[in-house]
Design a protein around this motif. Structure first.
Motif, PDB file in Angstrom:
ATOM      1  N   LEU A   2       0.830  -1.205   0.000  1.00 30.20           N
ATOM      2  CA  LEU A   2       0.000   0.000   0.000  1.00 30.20           C
ATOM      3  C   LEU A   2       0.866   1.258   0.000  1.00 30.20           C
ATOM      4  CD1 LEU A   2      -3.035   0.912   0.283  1.00 30.20           C
ATOM      5  CD2 LEU A   2      -2.564   1.115   2.730  1.00 30.20           C
ATOM      6  N   ALA A   3       1.914   1.281   0.823  1.00 25.87           N
ATOM      7  CA  ALA A   3       2.797   2.447   0.913  1.00 25.87           C
ATOM      8  C   ALA A   3       3.497   2.715  -0.419  1.00 25.87           C
ATOM      9  CB  ALA A   3       3.829   2.230   2.016  1.00 25.87           C
ATOM     10  N   ILE A   4       3.897   1.655  -1.093  1.00 29.61           N
ATOM     11  CA  ILE A   4       4.553   1.822  -2.400  1.00 29.61           C
ATOM     12  C   ILE A   4       3.612   2.515  -3.383  1.00 29.61           C
ATOM     13  CG2 ILE A   4       5.417   0.560  -4.422  1.00 29.61           C
ATOM     14  CD1 ILE A   4       6.436  -1.570  -2.389  1.00 29.61           C
ATOM     15  N   GLY A   5       2.365   2.097  -3.401  1.00 35.82           N
ATOM     16  CA  GLY A   5       1.404   2.703  -4.308  1.00 35.82           C
ATOM     17  C   GLY A   5       1.140   4.163  -3.994  1.00 35.82           C
ATOM     18  N   VAL A   6       1.113   4.499  -2.700  1.00 33.63           N
ATOM     19  CA  VAL A   6       0.926   5.904  -2.316  1.00 33.63           C
ATOM     20  C   VAL A   6       2.078   6.751  -2.843  1.00 33.63           C
ATOM     21  CG1 VAL A   6       0.843   7.504  -0.357  1.00 33.63           C
ATOM     22  CG2 VAL A   6      -0.484   5.378  -0.297  1.00 33.63           C
ATOM     23  N   VAL A   7       3.299   6.239  -2.719  1.00 37.98           N
ATOM     24  CA  VAL A   7       4.471   6.962  -3.247  1.00 37.98           C
ATOM     25  C   VAL A   7       4.357   7.122  -4.765  1.00 37.98           C
ATOM     26  CG1 VAL A   7       6.975   6.872  -3.572  1.00 37.98           C
ATOM     27  CG2 VAL A   7       5.981   6.250  -1.364  1.00 37.98           C
ATOM     28  N   ALA A  41      -5.193   6.814  -4.771  1.00 38.61           N
ATOM     29  CA  ALA A  41      -5.935   5.659  -4.257  1.00 38.61           C
ATOM     30  C   ALA A  41      -5.802   4.456  -5.174  1.00 38.61           C
ATOM     31  CB  ALA A  41      -7.406   6.032  -4.078  1.00 38.61           C
ATOM     32  N   VAL A  42      -5.869   4.680  -6.485  1.00 41.47           N
ATOM     33  CA  VAL A  42      -5.811   3.564  -7.429  1.00 41.47           C
ATOM     34  C   VAL A  42      -4.416   2.944  -7.462  1.00 41.47           C
ATOM     35  CG1 VAL A  42      -5.885   2.980  -9.884  1.00 41.47           C
ATOM     36  CG2 VAL A  42      -7.746   4.301  -8.853  1.00 41.47           C
ATOM     37  N   PHE A  43      -3.378   3.759  -7.481  1.00 45.92           N
ATOM     38  CA  PHE A  43      -2.020   3.204  -7.441  1.00 45.92           C
ATOM     39  C   PHE A  43      -1.798   2.418  -6.149  1.00 45.92           C
ATOM     40  CE2 PHE A  43      -0.751   6.384 -10.733  1.00 45.92           C
ATOM     41  CZ  PHE A  43      -0.137   5.500 -11.611  1.00 45.92           C
TER      42      PHE A  43
END
Length: 408
Positions: free
Chosen positions: A126-131, A299-301
């Motif tokens: 999840l953290a990777i996608g937020v970045v 959110a989608v990433f």
């Protein structure tokens, strides 16, 4: 007959077979193909391989096919979200491998219980996608570049997490391994699930009909919905019966399918889902209509990389270990290709969450069928590439047809 009665009649769509066929033909001519190409393609693949080897459609092979599809299919669920925005994530394979490594190392080397270790792995994804999302929205870095860098970076981080041994074997008595490989629904439970699925479909459609009629919009008749629900129950019950001739419906494939059904409801029935389709269709128009476009991207990433992490955990459970090669090979190819072959448009704004199911079944069917008839791996890659090219070509042609018909 009163005017009100005539008005009520007009609110009921013509659900006769002739009207349904005419509507289907109109949608096909206008380029609204939906899931038709992938379903037809899957049936053709099954017929061809069955003609070459009857074991292909045996209950044992189909059970194994579902088990083999689940891990990468879970990754593909997240890929679909990104594709609906017209973007791409090339790092899902590396993220899945790294997340599986985090989970395995915490369980084996640090004596964590399985659930907290899975939670940490999912949070890492999840953290990777937020970045990713912040890099895309704040600095305008293309998603292709961001995720290509992520592919390399998290492949290296996976090696660091695994350490010198390079391979971590999960405990053989872990419930996670049992869940992924040896847990199956009982025959009675599978039939009950088929009935519940039909009832859920019927109830949902009836609620939709009531809302549409309350808004003076046309809606199908309740009888037609009841017939479809009955056909759904019969079809699912037969599938359950056939799979029960072997081991039955595995817990891991069932989890994958339930996630697909849930995410389908999210993207079709919630405001967030409508915003995703709107941004994928026209970002500037969405921004001007008040949609917080940047939040949608972040959110989608985040969802995409979280599902990649989830798929990595399932892959580790399925293989009972994590190695330096986990998440590598053709993981990226299969996850992205499944979404595209399943009918998700590369241009954004169009697609269904069920693309993860049918697209993955197409790819695994090709792999399984070619293995049964003794064809080498290089042929599988060429066939998969051809099917992917065909899917993208169909998407481009249907998009052109929609434009010419004025449907976007």
């Amino acid at each position: 007959m009163s005017f009100a009665d005539k008005t009520d009649e007009r609110l009921v769509e013509d659900s006769s077979p002739k009207a349904m066929l005419e509507g289907f033909v109109r949608r096909m001519k206008s380029g609204d193909l939906g899931m038709v190409p992938v379903i037809v393609g899957l049936l053709i693949i099954w017929v061809v391989f069955y003609s070459q080897n009857e074991r292909f459609l045996s209950s044992r092979n189909l059970v194994e096919l579902l088990l083999s599809s689940s891990a990468i299919g879970m990754i593909s669920v997240g890929v679909i979200m990104v594709l609906l925005l017209g973007e791409i994530d090339l790092s899902v394979g590396s993220v899945s491998g790294m997340s599986g490594a985090i989970m395995a190392v915490l369980v084996v080397y640090h004596d964590w219980s399985v659930l907290p270790a899975i939670g940490v792995a999912l949070l890492a994804g999840l953290a990777i996608g937020v970045v990713y999302g912040l890099l895309y929205t704040r600095f305008g870095v293309p998603s292709f570049v961001i995720t290509l860098a992520g592919l390399l970076a998290f492949l290296g981080l996976q090696l660091v997490v695994l350490g010198d041994n390079g391979t971590v074997n999960l405990p053989g008595d872990s419930w996670l391994i049992d869940f992924a490989n040896f847990k199956f629904l009982s025959p009675l439970a599978s039939y009950v699930l088929a009935v519940l699925a039909g009832l859920a479909y019927f109830g949902g459609r009836v609620l939709t009909i009531r809302k549409r009629r309350a808004a003076n919009l046309s809606a199908p008749s309740v009888l037609s919905v009841a017939i479809r629900a009955a056909l759904m129950v019969a079809g699912l019950a037969y599938v359950a019966y056939y799979l029960n001739l072997d081991r039955g419906i595995g817990y891991m494939p069932l989890l994958w399918i339930l996630v697909i059904v849930f995410m389908d409801q999210v993207i079709r029935k919630t405001r967030f889902g409508r915003h995703v389709f709107a941004v994928g269709g026209n970002e500037e128009a969405s921004r001007r209509s008040g949609i917080r476009v940047d939040r949608v991207y972040v959110a989608v990433f985040a969802l995409c990389t979280m599902f990649a992490a989830f798929g990595g955990v399932l892959a580790a459970a399925r293989l009972q270990s994590v190695a330096q090669s986990s998440g590598g090979g053709d993981t990226n190819l299969m996850a992205i290709a499944a979404a595209v072959i399943g009918g998700v448009s590369l241009f954004g704004g169009r697609g269904s969450m069920y693309a993860a199911l049918f697209g993955m079944l197409v790819l695994q069917s090709i792999t399984s069928g070619l293995n049964l008839i003794g064809v080498d791996a290089e042929v599988r890659y060429m066939v998969t590439g051809g099917v992917l090219l065909l899917a993208v070509t169909i998407d481009s042609l249907s998009r052109r047809a929609r434009r010419s018909s004025g449907r976007g």
